[in-house]
Design a protein around this motif. Sequence first.
Motif, mmCIF file in Angstrom:
data_model
loop_
_atom_site.group_PDB
_atom_site.id
_atom_site.type_symbol
_atom_site.label_atom_id
_atom_site.label_comp_id
_atom_site.label_asym_id
_atom_site.label_seq_id
_atom_site.Cartn_x
_atom_site.Cartn_y
_atom_site.Cartn_z
ATOM 1 N N LEU A 239 0.850 -1.184 0.000
ATOM 2 C CA LEU A 239 0.000 0.000 0.000
ATOM 3 C C LEU A 239 0.885 1.231 0.000
ATOM 4 O O LEU A 239 1.692 1.437 0.906
ATOM 5 C CB LEU A 239 -0.905 -0.012 1.236
ATOM 6 C CG LEU A 239 -2.039 1.006 1.265
ATOM 7 C CD1 LEU A 239 -3.000 0.772 0.109
ATOM 8 C CD2 LEU A 239 -2.786 0.944 2.593
ATOM 9 N N GLN A 241 0.440 5.107 -0.104
ATOM 10 C CA GLN A 241 -0.526 6.196 0.051
ATOM 11 C C GLN A 241 -1.929 5.668 -0.265
ATOM 12 O O GLN A 241 -2.444 4.834 0.458
ATOM 13 C CB GLN A 241 -0.134 7.384 -0.817
ATOM 14 C CG GLN A 241 1.185 8.025 -0.410
ATOM 15 C CD GLN A 241 1.544 9.219 -1.254
ATOM 16 O OE1 GLN A 241 0.907 9.504 -2.269
ATOM 17 N NE2 GLN A 241 2.569 9.958 -0.838
ATOM 18 N N ASN A 242 -2.545 6.123 -1.349
ATOM 19 C CA ASN A 242 -3.898 5.673 -1.681
ATOM 20 C C ASN A 242 -3.917 4.610 -2.775
ATOM 21 O O ASN A 242 -4.986 4.300 -3.310
ATOM 22 C CB ASN A 242 -4.762 6.858 -2.132
ATOM 23 C CG ASN A 242 -5.098 7.783 -0.991
ATOM 24 O OD1 ASN A 242 -5.113 7.369 0.165
ATOM 25 N ND2 ASN A 242 -5.370 9.041 -1.302
ATOM 26 N N ASP A 243 -2.777 4.041 -3.110
ATOM 27 C CA ASP A 243 -2.693 3.039 -4.171
ATOM 28 C C ASP A 243 -2.366 1.673 -3.581
ATOM 29 O O ASP A 243 -1.376 1.516 -2.865
ATOM 30 C CB ASP A 243 -1.628 3.419 -5.197
ATOM 31 C CG ASP A 243 -2.046 4.615 -6.027
ATOM 32 O OD1 ASP A 243 -3.262 4.746 -6.273
ATOM 33 O OD2 ASP A 243 -1.167 5.409 -6.407
ATOM 34 N N ASN A 268 -13.342 -4.359 2.037
ATOM 35 C CA ASN A 268 -13.021 -3.236 2.899
ATOM 36 C C ASN A 268 -13.561 -3.559 4.291
ATOM 37 O O ASN A 268 -14.778 -3.564 4.511
ATOM 38 C CB ASN A 268 -13.655 -1.956 2.353
ATOM 39 C CG ASN A 268 -13.231 -0.717 3.120
ATOM 40 O OD1 ASN A 268 -13.087 -0.741 4.337
ATOM 41 N ND2 ASN A 268 -13.046 0.378 2.387
ATOM 42 N N ARG A 287 -6.920 2.319 -6.725
ATOM 43 C CA ARG A 287 -7.035 3.425 -5.792
ATOM 44 C C ARG A 287 -7.973 3.016 -4.655
ATOM 45 O O ARG A 287 -9.101 2.577 -4.898
ATOM 46 C CB ARG A 287 -7.590 4.651 -6.506
ATOM 47 C CG ARG A 287 -7.822 5.872 -5.618
ATOM 48 C CD ARG A 287 -6.527 6.554 -5.229
ATOM 49 N NE ARG A 287 -5.870 7.169 -6.366
ATOM 50 C CZ ARG A 287 -4.809 7.946 -6.270
ATOM 51 N NH1 ARG A 287 -4.270 8.185 -5.076
ATOM 52 N NH2 ARG A 287 -4.239 8.448 -7.344
ATOM 53 N N ASP A 289 -9.060 3.587 -0.158
ATOM 54 C CA ASP A 289 -9.111 4.484 0.985
ATOM 55 C C ASP A 289 -7.987 4.113 1.946
ATOM 56 O O ASP A 289 -8.001 3.038 2.555
ATOM 57 C CB ASP A 289 -10.475 4.359 1.678
ATOM 58 C CG ASP A 289 -10.604 5.269 2.890
ATOM 59 O OD1 ASP A 289 -9.697 6.094 3.116
ATOM 60 O OD2 ASP A 289 -11.611 5.141 3.617
ATOM 61 N N ALA A 290 -7.017 4.992 2.087
ATOM 62 C CA ALA A 290 -5.846 4.678 2.900
ATOM 63 C C ALA A 290 -6.165 4.567 4.379
ATOM 64 O O ALA A 290 -5.358 4.052 5.155
ATOM 65 C CB ALA A 290 -4.763 5.732 2.677
ATOM 66 N N SER A 291 -7.336 5.041 4.789
ATOM 67 C CA SER A 291 -7.698 4.976 6.204
ATOM 68 C C SER A 291 -8.395 3.666 6.561
ATOM 69 O O SER A 291 -8.812 3.488 7.701
ATOM 70 C CB SER A 291 -8.607 6.154 6.572
ATOM 71 O OG SER A 291 -9.849 6.062 5.886
ATOM 72 N N GLY A 322 -3.204 -2.492 5.423
ATOM 73 C CA GLY A 322 -3.800 -1.242 5.843
ATOM 74 C C GLY A 322 -4.308 -1.315 7.271
ATOM 75 O O GLY A 322 -4.432 -2.388 7.861
#
Length: 411
Positions: A239, A241-243, A268, A287, A289-291, A322
């Motif tokens: 992971l 960043q957002n990728d 998710n 792409r 959600d990094a959170s 993540g």
Amino acid sequence: MMASGMPAFLLLLWTTNTPQGAGVQVLPPVNFTLTVSALAQVLLQWEPNPAQEQNNSTIRYDVKILSPEPEEYDTSRTHSVRTAALHNGFSARVRTLLLQEGLQRGSDWVQGHLPPLPGAAETSVTNLSCVTHVTIPGNVSLHCSWLPGQGAPEDTKYFLFYRYETHTEECPTYSKDKWSRNIECRFSSTQIQPGEIDNLIVIHINGSSKRAAIKPFQQLFNQNAIEKVNIPRNISISLEQNDLLATWEKPISPFHEECFEYEFYLINLKSGNKQILSLSSSSFQLRVDASSRYSIRIRANLNHICRAPGVWSDWSAIIHIGQNKLENSIAWILTLLCVSTSCMLLLVAILCQINHVWSKLFPPIPTPSNKFRDPFPIDYERARTCPSSTETEVGSLAEGFDCSVLDDSVF
């Protein structure tokens, strides 16, 4: 048990007539026979009619399979080999085709028939399914399972044979049901060649019982249709960043990388959303959600470019990547509070020890001192125990009682 011994019965019916129109008479072939030459394999043979005139004509033969699966083709040879399930019998017919001056004329048909394999009704196995698996390069395993026939007695013993091209072999390892009937077979190694296209695997299951004649059962499987692909190898998920980046290697297989397709199962764990993505390559970027925290699995199959698709592989082991930032923040806050509180308590204890605060806050209780004169001297105690001579005279009525007994009666 032997897989041979299946009867080859011939019923030959033929007639001749003269086709309408002028020209050479077209006569049917003679000595048409059907012979079981291997498991689920029939040899069709005939001879040209010796009375047939050719006269610069071309002779071919029209062959029609009537059962179990209808099929029609023509050939210039006087023999033909067909692979078919024979437990319900086999029927075929042949005729002569005469090609002359662009015209084609045919003779009457000659027909042959093989009877069904013997055995009691509903004693054959049911729900037969088979799967092949490339265990290592060049080696193919075979696994088959089935259900006993509804009419099969409890003492039935089933035996499985497979045939691939000219090789025939009986199953070496069986699994049994609660009545000790064979219901599953495993070949750890076979003569099946990986990478072949549309070759047939013949499965023949017969049986024995003291209470009934067990009817054999045969089924043909396309090699490619029942091959279960291996799981993709060396899966790497990262992971940035957002990728979300994913790469893997093709399964163990003689087929090349471009022959595979993949399914990418992404969950998710924060929102609960699920999606399955179809991919044609062994790398992937998405792409996200990094959170959030994600669960990932991958499986493979062969695509239609190289051959007909087979059985999808099992899913790979679950890979997590993540972190949920909200949960992570709460955990850090709780941890920070616990550490801060512990440090503060420890610091207070150290300061109190240094400055003797504990002694000042909680002074020791002093031992009381004897500052008053004892109003009861020792002589008085002695007097309580043994009365004086004066008391003895006054209390003469108590004469005869012991001193200690009198003392007890007073208190």
